[in-house]
Design a protein around this motif. Structure first.
Motif, PDB file in Angstrom:
ATOM      1  N   VAL A  37      45.121  10.144  62.988  1.00 44.50           N
ATOM      2  CA  VAL A  37      44.385  11.383  62.652  1.00 44.50           C
ATOM      3  C   VAL A  37      44.889  12.239  63.789  1.00 44.50           C
ATOM      4  CG1 VAL A  37      42.153  12.378  62.976  1.00 44.50           C
ATOM      5  CG2 VAL A  37      42.556  10.410  61.429  1.00 44.50           C
TER       6      VAL A  37
ATOM      7  N   LEU B 163      46.474  16.047  64.136  1.00 47.64           N
ATOM      8  CA  LEU B 163      45.857  17.069  64.802  1.00 47.64           C
ATOM      9  C   LEU B 163      46.489  17.512  65.947  1.00 47.64           C
ATOM     10  CD1 LEU B 163      42.033  15.893  64.754  1.00 47.64           C
ATOM     11  CD2 LEU B 163      43.271  17.399  63.067  1.00 47.64           C
TER      12      LEU B 163
ATOM     13  N   ALA C 209      44.215  24.426  58.157  1.00 44.20           N
ATOM     14  CA  ALA C 209      43.201  24.043  57.251  1.00 44.20           C
ATOM     15  C   ALA C 209      43.441  24.928  55.747  1.00 44.20           C
ATOM     16  CB  ALA C 209      42.025  24.156  57.781  1.00 44.20           C
TER      17      ALA C 209
ATOM     18  N   GLU D 259      33.180  16.997  66.546  1.00 36.64           N
ATOM     19  CA  GLU D 259      33.855  17.290  65.324  1.00 36.64           C
ATOM     20  C   GLU D 259      34.431  16.245  64.644  1.00 36.64           C
ATOM     21  OE1 GLU D 259      37.456  20.303  64.549  1.00 36.64           O
ATOM     22  OE2 GLU D 259      35.766  21.275  65.732  1.00 36.64           O
ATOM     23  N   SER D 260      34.106  16.096  63.395  1.00 35.85           N
ATOM     24  CA  SER D 260      34.648  14.661  62.627  1.00 35.85           C
ATOM     25  C   SER D 260      35.599  15.150  61.678  1.00 35.85           C
ATOM     26  CB  SER D 260      33.517  13.969  62.032  1.00 35.85           C
ATOM     27  OG  SER D 260      32.591  13.457  63.155  1.00 35.85           O
ATOM     28  N   TYR D 261      36.511  14.235  61.432  1.00 38.99           N
ATOM     29  CA  TYR D 261      37.583  14.317  60.340  1.00 38.99           C
ATOM     30  C   TYR D 261      37.716  13.217  59.355  1.00 38.99           C
ATOM     31  CZ  TYR D 261      39.390  18.386  63.003  1.00 38.99           C
ATOM     32  OH  TYR D 261      39.556  19.434  63.584  1.00 38.99           O
TER      33      TYR D 261
ATOM     34  N   ARG E 166      38.459  11.050  56.113  1.00 39.09           N
ATOM     35  CA  ARG E 166      39.641  10.973  55.184  1.00 39.09           C
ATOM     36  C   ARG E 166      39.223  11.114  53.645  1.00 39.09           C
ATOM     37  NH1 ARG E 166      38.662   9.288  59.684  1.00 39.09           N
ATOM     38  NH2 ARG E 166      38.683   6.995  59.504  1.00 39.09           N
TER      39      ARG E 166
ATOM     40  N   LEU F 171      42.785  15.322  55.746  1.00 38.28           N
ATOM     41  CA  LEU F 171      41.420  15.229  56.541  1.00 38.28           C
ATOM     42  C   LEU F 171      40.352  16.449  56.381  1.00 38.28           C
ATOM     43  CD1 LEU F 171      43.482  14.755  59.954  1.00 38.28           C
ATOM     44  CD2 LEU F 171      42.521  13.080  58.340  1.00 38.28           C
TER      45      LEU F 171
ATOM     46  N   ARG G  69      37.394  18.474  57.551  1.00 41.50           N
ATOM     47  CA  ARG G  69      36.732  18.726  58.783  1.00 41.50           C
ATOM     48  C   ARG G  69      35.433  19.079  58.625  1.00 41.50           C
ATOM     49  NH1 ARG G  69      35.713  23.844  61.017  1.00 41.50           N
ATOM     50  NH2 ARG G  69      35.447  23.962  63.237  1.00 41.50           N
TER      51      ARG G  69
ATOM     52  N   CYS H 195      40.156  21.676  54.956  1.00 39.19           N
ATOM     53  CA  CYS H 195      40.911  20.274  54.824  1.00 39.19           C
ATOM     54  C   CYS H 195      42.209  20.517  55.524  1.00 39.19           C
ATOM     55  CB  CYS H 195      41.099  20.081  53.388  1.00 39.19           C
ATOM     56  SG  CYS H 195      39.405  19.646  52.642  1.00 39.19           S
TER      57      CYS H 195
END
Length: 407
Positions: free
Chosen positions: A302, A306, A324, A340-342, A344, A377, A379, A395
């Protein structure tokens, strides 16, 4: 300042450090997927002459009446043009792609003609187009066909070749040296003793770096020994990018950042407020950009997507760097925490062009299956509230977008 960065802050710092590398000239046959360091300018006009779009007869518009009988005075074939001029009541047999002779301003399609000895008779009214491709309708000499920073596709190579250009100036591929770290790691296929795991990250990283335009070089695995880790940084001399996988946390056996600083490296930041991948760090060493990735497989990949991918794009001077895209959630997601999370997920496009994304439930940073099954991913901003099905989210694609059948 080495404090924790937001994702945007980390990206800004990394991309500022990524100055385009020196150019090199390559033959167009070797230029697929390379990034242009200079504009490509057409060396010729295309088509370079008026050409027939059909098999038939080159004639004059004043003679194009039904029943007109025209004397065939020659042939124009691809590569063998007719050198004379078409006069009144005359025609030249012509084939697709051949030069339209002087005097002719339209092509009588062979299916609309009757052949009688050395003459041709117009069988139907000529009310459509001329069936002649004028010179330069595709492009003219001096036209810019592709701009600096463009990544060349197979179609681009055909376009450039058609303009009579044989070589292009492209950015040098950045050399990306990388190593993994950890006493617990073994090679695929090895017998697993208790407490050992298969070191899988480097295989994914090598393929990703190559796909993004870099030239990967694996330096091997470093044991949990500061001297060995420092030796890996020394072996990376001459690389444009160094990626250290693992040993990025703050445990007693996580030596990588310490060894980096002992080798003369300068830390820019030590953590990113991102999930997964908080231990990701960045610095400079002897002119190279150095990124430290977490050892957990999902976190490593990931954060490579990024941060390593944009770094390589910057070194290549690539103009279109992805980013994105928007899609509608097909299922709800829970509220997000402080980082901040990603997530799947899998992007699917329906026949109307609408993009839907399905998040995977399992999100542990050690899990590879969601990454392998997914293609993007998702967001989720820091402290984002729960999102309902149908809500639009950002995404970042990392694989081909699947085509759905629903309308």
């Amino acid at each position: 300042m080495t404090a924790m960065r937001s994702v945007d802050e980390a990206l800004a710092e990394i991309t500022r450090a990524a100055q385009p590398l020196s150019p090199e000239t390559v033959a167009i046959g070797d230029a697929a997927d390379r990034v242009l360091a200079a504009d490509v300018v057409a060396a010729i006009t295309q088509p370079p002459f008026r050409a027939s779009a059909m098999d038939g007869y080159a004639i004059r518009s004043p003679d194009a009446a039904p029943g007109a009988r025209l004397h065939v005075i020659g042939v124009s074939a691809a590569g063998s043009p007719f050198r004379g001029r078409v006069g009144p009541s005359q025609a030249v047999r012509i084939y697709t792609g051949a030069v339209a002779p002087d005097g002719a301003d339209r092509i009588l399609v062979q299916e609309e003609a009757l052949v009688e000895n050395d003459c041709v008779v117009i069988a139907v009214p000529q009310t459509g187009g001329t069936n002649i491709r004028e010179a330069g309708i595709d492009f003219s000499v001096g036209a810019v066909l592709k701009r600096r920073g463009a990544r060349l596709s197979a179609i681009d190579l055909g376009l450039i070749a058609s303009s009579n250009v044989s070589t292009v100036s492209v950015s040098r591929r950045p050399l990306v040296a990388y190593f993994d770290n950890g006493d617990e790691l073994v090679e695929p296929g090895a017998a697993l003793e208790e407490g050992r795991i298969v070191g899988s990250n480097r295989f994914a990283l090598e393929a990703l770096v190559a796909a993004w335009g870099g030239s990967p070089r694996y330096l091997g695995r470093a044991a949990d020994d500061p001297r060995e880790v420092r030796r890996k940084f020394a072996e990376a001399a001459g690389a444009d990018v160094v990626v250290a996988v693992g040993g990025a946390s703050v445990g007693d056996h996580d030596y990588v950042r310490r060894a980096f600083e002992d080798a003369g490296g300068k830390i820019a930041f030590t953590k990113v407020s991102v999930k997964p991948g908080k231990p990701t760090w960045f610095g400079r060493l002897d002119g190279a950009c150095v990124i430290g990735l977490p050892g957990n497989p999902a976190s490593s990949i990931v954060c490579a997507i990024l941060f390593v991918k944009p770094l390589i794009a910057g070194l290549l001077g690539e103009s279109a760097r992805g980013g994105a895209i928007c899609a509608s959630l097909s299922a709800p997601t829970k509220e997000n925490g402080a980082r901040e999370s990603y997530l799947r997920g899998q992007l699917i496009g329906d026949r109307t062009g609408r993009l839907m994304v399905t998040p995977f439930v399992k999100e542990d940073s050690s899990l590879m299956t969601p990454l392998a099954l997914g293609n993007c991913l998702i967001r989720r901003p820091a402290n984002a509230p729960a999102a309902a099905a149908g809500e639009v989210v950002d995404c970042i694609p990392y694989g081909a977008i699947a085509a759905g059948g629903a309308e």
